[in-house]
Write a protein that holds these residues in place. Structure first.
Motif, short mmCIF file in Angstrom:
data_model
loop_
_atom_site.label_atom_id
_atom_site.label_comp_id
_atom_site.label_asym_id
_atom_site.label_seq_id
_atom_site.Cartn_x
_atom_site.Cartn_y
_atom_site.Cartn_z
N UNK B 35 0.84 -1.20 0.00
CA UNK B 35 0.00 0.00 0.00
C UNK B 35 0.87 1.25 0.00
N UNK B 36 0.66 2.10 -1.01
CA UNK B 36 1.57 3.21 -1.26
C UNK B 36 0.83 4.53 -1.39
N UNK B 37 1.39 5.58 -0.82
CA UNK B 37 0.82 6.92 -1.03
C UNK B 37 1.74 7.96 -0.42
N UNK B 38 1.40 9.22 -0.61
CA UNK B 38 2.07 10.31 0.12
C UNK B 38 1.73 10.17 1.59
N UNK B 39 2.52 10.82 2.46
CA UNK B 39 2.16 10.81 3.88
C UNK B 39 0.79 11.46 4.07
N UNK B 40 -0.05 10.83 4.87
CA UNK B 40 -1.31 11.47 5.23
C UNK B 40 -2.48 11.25 4.29
N UNK B 142 -7.42 15.68 -1.31
CA UNK B 142 -6.78 16.92 -0.86
C UNK B 142 -5.42 17.14 -1.51
N UNK B 143 -4.98 16.17 -2.33
CA UNK B 143 -3.65 16.28 -2.94
C UNK B 143 -3.70 16.89 -4.33
#
Ligand SMILES: Nc1nc2c(ncn2[C@@H]2O[C@H](COP(=O)(O)OP(=O)(O)O)[C@@H](O)[C@H]2O)c(=O)[nH]1
Ligand SMILES: [Mg+2]
Ligand SMILES: [Zn+2]
Lengths: 112, 217
Positions: B35-40, B142-143
């Motif tokens: 599972x991968x994403x930006x922080x938050x 929100x990104x």
């Protein structure tokens, strides 16, 4: 951000090829694709910072950057692109394969 | 004196261990996601929601990767699911050997499903195979909608994209349709879910997809 660990991996590979006198290594040639997520300047900086610990003080990294190229199975063209997309810039077809751009290889070691 | 022709992948060592992990997971009948994403973006929140839906029916475990702290592992522990925290101490991604070592310490029988939550970062983790069945990339509303275009390597390698924080769409200048369009222009085969970990929207569909991929039922 992971350029330091990439630099360590490169040194590990050189170790396997040059067992003795590593100070004789003058060049380590790399192939780095534009989509490989490696910042070349930062990699060279990291490598230069740690190379003497492994007796590689005379070695420099020479980087061949590889552009992103897409082959289209519809019109058979091969196109270099600056931004990756999964469709053909020539005919807009979506049956495409990326044929270069993700390389992250050590290609040659030069010894004096 | 001379030139040695080498032609070696720089990350080969990682790839070899990842292949070992993959073979081991397969032999254990385990379905694994990275599972991968930006922080938050909501990785840990999604893991929590997934556990709530699946834990009665599915034997699952979690490996948490963070730069510091075991805060995420403690969140998972509360839900009664086996969890191991990997602290990378500055490392911006998980590597296959870290997963290999920590998996040994998981105390869990008849595991069916393993979630590996990677370090929050849309760049580096794309280069490191962990031996998972598939990469799941999460983007939150929100990104902004341009992330797939800015971080293509991650979206090329992912099989699934989750658009999270869908409940916030009315408040942000971001269109989920545009995220989808951008992501599909990079990877037309992406399977896409829209979720909210706050309202629970989309979580059942996501868990249904996991269920349909389990090797052992
Ligand atoms: N409104 C809203 N907030 C969310 C959602 N998912 C996660 N969050 C919040 O986003 C923040 C970061 O979530 P977390 O799961 O820790 O993200 P991670 O860093 O990717 O693991 C927390 O404050 C969560 O409560 C969502 O779907 N909607
Ligand atoms: Mg987290
Ligand atoms: Zn074409």
């Amino acid at each position: 951000m992971h350029e330091l660990s990439i630099a360590q991996e490169i040194i590990g590979i050189v170790d396997q090829y040059v067992a003795e006198d590593k100070s004789s290594v003058t060049k380590i040639r790399l192939k780095i694709g534009k989509l490989s997520n490696v910042v070349v300047d930062s990699l060279i900086f990291c490598f230069d910072a740690i190379k003497s610990d492994s007796n590689l003080q005379n070695a420099e990294l020479v980087v061949d950057e590889v552009p992103i190229a897409i082959k289209c199975n519809t019109c058979n063209s091969i196109e270099e692109v600056s931004n990756f997309a999964a469709y053909c810039p020539n005919c807009n077809g979506t049956d495409t394969v990326m044929i270069s751009g993700s390389e992250l290889n050590v290609t040659e070691i030069e010894i004096d | 004196m001379g030139v040695l022709t080498v032609e070696r992948k720089i990350l080969q060592k990682n790839d070899v261990i990842a292949a070992e992990n993959r073979a081991m997971f397969l032999q254990l009948g385990l379905f694994t996601i990275n599972l991968l994403s930006s922080p938050g973006s909501g990785k840990t929140s999604l893991v929590e929601k997934t556990i709530e839906v699946l834990k009665e029916k599915v034997n699952m475990a979690v490996i948490e990767g963070d730069v510091q702290t075991d805060l995420d592992a403690r969140r998972i522990e509360k839900l009664g699911v086996p969890v191991i925290q990997i602290v990378t101490n500055g490392g911006c991604h998980l590597e296959a050997n870290l997963v290999h070592e920590s998996f040994k310490n998981l105390i869990a029988d008849h595991l069916q499903f393993l979630i590996i939550e990677n370090v929050g970062n849309l760049v580096c983790p794309a280069s490191y195979d962990l031996g998972e069945d598939c990469k799941v990339v999460l983007v939150s509303t929100t990104e902004g909608d341009d992330k797939p275009l800015k971080y293509p390597a991650m979206f090329i390698k992912a099989k699934v994209m989750i658009i999270n924080k869908i409940d916030l769409v009315p408040y942000v200048n971001c269109k989920p349709d545009v995220i989808e369009q951008n992501a599909l222009s990079i990877n037309p085969d992406l399977k896409i879910f829209r979720t909210s970990c706050t309202t629970g929207e989309g979580i059942q569909e996501w868990c249904g997809w996991i269920n349909s991929n389990l090797r052992v039922r």
